[in-house]
Design a protein around this motif. Structure first.
Motif, PDB file in Angstrom:
ATOM      1  N   GLY A 237      42.944  46.895  44.992  1.00 32.18           N
ATOM      2  CA  GLY A 237      41.573  46.424  44.950  1.00 32.18           C
ATOM      3  C   GLY A 237      41.200  45.774  46.269  1.00 32.18           C
TER       4      GLY A 237
ATOM      5  N   ASP B  13      36.731  45.499  39.745  1.00 34.43           N
ATOM      6  CA  ASP B  13      37.099  45.128  38.376  1.00 34.43           C
ATOM      7  C   ASP B  13      38.615  44.941  38.317  1.00 34.43           C
ATOM      8  OD1 ASP B  13      37.710  45.005  35.667  1.00 34.43           O
ATOM      9  OD2 ASP B  13      36.160  46.442  35.103  1.00 34.43           O
ATOM     10  N   GLU B  14      39.047  43.689  38.309  1.00 32.20           N
ATOM     11  CA  GLU B  14      40.481  43.373  38.328  1.00 32.20           C
ATOM     12  C   GLU B  14      41.201  43.913  37.093  1.00 32.20           C
ATOM     13  OE1 GLU B  14      42.936  39.257  38.806  1.00 32.20           O
ATOM     14  OE2 GLU B  14      41.422  39.343  37.222  1.00 32.20           O
ATOM     15  N   THR B  15      40.603  43.727  35.920  1.00 32.88           N
ATOM     16  CA  THR B  15      41.234  44.199  34.689  1.00 32.88           C
ATOM     17  C   THR B  15      41.447  45.698  34.735  1.00 32.88           C
ATOM     18  OG1 THR B  15      40.243  42.408  33.402  1.00 32.88           O
ATOM     19  CG2 THR B  15      40.990  44.341  32.181  1.00 32.88           C
TER      20      THR B  15
ATOM     21  N   SER C 138      44.236  46.652  37.568  1.00 33.39           N
ATOM     22  CA  SER C 138      45.602  46.252  37.221  1.00 33.39           C
ATOM     23  C   SER C 138      46.115  47.044  36.023  1.00 33.39           C
ATOM     24  CB  SER C 138      45.674  44.751  36.951  1.00 33.39           C
ATOM     25  OG  SER C 138      44.847  44.378  35.874  1.00 33.39           O
TER      26      SER C 138
ATOM     27  N   TYR D  75      50.250  46.915  41.885  1.00 29.49           N
ATOM     28  CA  TYR D  75      48.846  46.516  41.973  1.00 29.49           C
ATOM     29  C   TYR D  75      48.757  45.365  42.959  1.00 29.49           C
ATOM     30  CZ  TYR D  75      44.835  43.546  40.975  1.00 29.49           C
ATOM     31  OH  TYR D  75      43.728  42.742  41.118  1.00 29.49           O
TER      32      TYR D  75
ATOM     33  N   PHE E  29      45.785  42.876  45.402  1.00 34.54           N
ATOM     34  CA  PHE E  29      44.447  42.530  45.865  1.00 34.54           C
ATOM     35  C   PHE E  29      44.486  42.389  47.382  1.00 34.54           C
ATOM     36  CE2 PHE E  29      42.335  38.709  47.567  1.00 34.54           C
ATOM     37  CZ  PHE E  29      41.027  39.170  47.585  1.00 34.54           C
TER      38      PHE E  29
ATOM     39  N   GLN F 134      47.330  32.758  34.252  1.00 33.73           N
ATOM     40  CA  GLN F 134      46.240  33.722  34.347  1.00 33.73           C
ATOM     41  C   GLN F 134      45.115  33.342  33.376  1.00 33.73           C
ATOM     42  OE1 GLN F 134      47.961  37.693  33.718  1.00 33.73           O
ATOM     43  NE2 GLN F 134      47.534  38.132  35.862  1.00 33.73           N
TER      44      GLN F 134
ATOM     45  N   LEU G  45      41.173  36.429  42.314  1.00 39.90           N
ATOM     46  CA  LEU G  45      41.838  37.728  42.413  1.00 39.90           C
ATOM     47  C   LEU G  45      43.221  37.595  43.034  1.00 39.90           C
ATOM     48  CD1 LEU G  45      38.752  39.789  43.621  1.00 39.90           C
ATOM     49  CD2 LEU G  45      39.961  40.125  41.449  1.00 39.90           C
TER      50      LEU G  45
ATOM     51  N   ASN H 265      45.645  35.654  40.547  1.00 41.54           N
ATOM     52  CA  ASN H 265      46.054  36.450  39.397  1.00 41.54           C
ATOM     53  C   ASN H 265      46.991  37.585  39.776  1.00 41.54           C
ATOM     54  OD1 ASN H 265      45.026  35.081  37.241  1.00 41.54           O
ATOM     55  ND2 ASN H 265      43.234  36.395  36.944  1.00 41.54           N
ATOM     56  N   ALA H 266      46.806  38.173  40.960  1.00 42.54           N
ATOM     57  CA  ALA H 266      47.735  39.207  41.414  1.00 42.54           C
ATOM     58  C   ALA H 266      49.137  38.629  41.574  1.00 42.54           C
ATOM     59  CB  ALA H 266      47.250  39.801  42.737  1.00 42.54           C
TER      60      ALA H 266
END
Length: 413
Positions: free
Chosen positions: A166, A172-174, A177, A187, A189, A329, A397, A400-401
């Protein structure tokens, strides 16, 4: 080893798969067939597209002459810029073609994925097949994520790995991933296109050092055991069997999966034994392998002290830290939704739990402290940064990655 009698009890099981780290001979690098799938929608216009084109050309130059490459671009629809071919045959042409790629239209990610996978159908047996998806936007195809992910799982079962990247702060992260989970790849960012080069370089290095493909761990649960959640892989549950597909591993790679389980323990005695098996394709030997990983028996006792004494604190700390990464998260996502107080409280609970683990598992303390520092940084961001700002979106982002990586490996922080 034992749980207290008198009800349902929580148990963690940890599964590790590690690829042999013996030094590979210099001429043993695997041949690679790489499909690059590049978003060229209107939002990529400008510096992001320039950097993406530069990253593609650098990848072409780093690949060996005998490796194979294809290039797909997508906006409203997908277009094959370069069908799969040996790098030595198309390197010069790609240096002429790639700089002419321009941005246009919307973002139809499934069309790009399908076109990229189709180019790899021409790859011969014995090569590592990998699709790398790059996008800075949100899918506009109208297809459900479940449908798209199901197709990626089928291809992953056949040895085609998908990694997703991304780019920027508005994708869109969801979605991205979840694609990587289904495709059993990486995955990541990236704040801007300049970091694409490093990501593509890692993808190439991992592909050339692949020693294991189609790796799967299977855990069979005794009667009365139930899976609450799996971390580190997409769990596929059939009856009492939990299938954990891992995919490809490169030399020295290690994957960790943690199962959060509940066990019915009404009275003292035996709760049965969990069994573990693994299967994979050994690349260097050219054969399928299946091994039995052993049985883990669980006893039920009326003694609280006996149950406490049976805990393997090192494994318990790793399992708990993995579960805490998922909870962190949740904290980040609460902050994004505007629930700052909830995010702060959850992050503080996670920090308290990490510090408690340090006390019972001193050998894991350095890793736990690194994890705690990231949670402290998250907490600071929650209270000083707007989640809706550019810097806030980037922080969420990026954080969470990192937490996602922590569910697969102990070295994420």
């Amino acid at each position: 080893g034992r749980v207290l009698a008198g009800g349902q009890r929580q148990v963690f099981a940890e599964v590790r798969l590690a690829a042999d780290n013996r030094q590979l001979p210099e001429n043993s690098a695997r041949p690679v067939a790489m499909a690059l799938v590049l978003d060229v929608s209107g939002s990529m216009e400008g510096e992001k597209l320039v950097q993406a084109r530069n990253a593609v050309l650098e990848m072409v130059d780093r690949m060996r002459d005998a490796d194979q490459i294809s290039l797909v671009v997508y906006s409203d629809n997908a277009r094959v810029v370069q069908p799969l071919a040996r790098v030595r045959d198309v390197r010069a042409q790609l240096h002429l073609t790639v700089p002419t790629i321009n941005s246009e239209g919307g973002t139809n990610i499934p069309s790009g994925l399908m076109a990229g996978a189709q180019t790899l159908a021409e790859a011969p047996e014995g090569v590592v097949r990998r699709v790398v998806l790059m996008s800075d936007g949100r899918d506009g195809s109208g297809q459900s994520l479940d449908t798209i992910a199901a197709g990626l799982r089928v291809r992953a079962d056949r040895g085609v790995t998908l990694s997703s990247l991304g780019v920027g702060a508005d994708y869109d992260e969801t979605f991205m991933s979840r694609l990587a989970d289904a495709g059993r790849g990486n995955y990541e960012f990236m704040r801007d296109g300049a970091q694409l080069r490093a990501f593509l370089g890692r993808e190439l290095q991992q592909a050339t050092r692949t020693t294991v493909e189609r790796a799967v761990a299977e855990v069979t649960l005794p009667s009365g055991w139930h899976l609450t959640r799996a971390y580190g892989a997409e769990a596929q549950v059939t009856g009492q069997t939990v299938r954990l597909p891992v995919g490809a591993l490169f030399a020295g790679d290690e994957r960790r999966m943690v199962l959060d389980l509940t066990v019915d323990a009404p009275s003292s005695g035996s709760a049965g034994a969990l069994t573990a098996d693994a299967s994979w394709y050994a690349v260097q030997d050219g054969r399928d392998v299946r091994v039995h990983g052993g049985d883990l028996a669980l006893g039920v006792t009326d003694s609280q002290s006996a149950a406490q004494a049976s805990i393997d604190h090192a494994v318990f700390a790793e399992a708990q830290s993995t579960a805490l990464a998922a909870r962190q998260q949740d904290a980040v996502n609460a902050w994004r939704d505007g629930r700052v107080a909830e995010a702060t409280a959850l992050a503080q609970q996670n920090l308290t739990a990490l510090r408690g683990l340090e006390q019972v598992a001193p050998a894991a303390a350095p890793a736990l402290r690194a994890q705690a520092r990231q949670y402290e940084a998250d907490n600071n961001a929650f209270n000083t940064m707007s989640a809706a700002s550019e810097s806030g979106r980037v922080w969420g982002l990026q954080s969470n990655a990192m937490h996602r990586r922590a569910m697969r490996t102990s070295a994420a922080y």
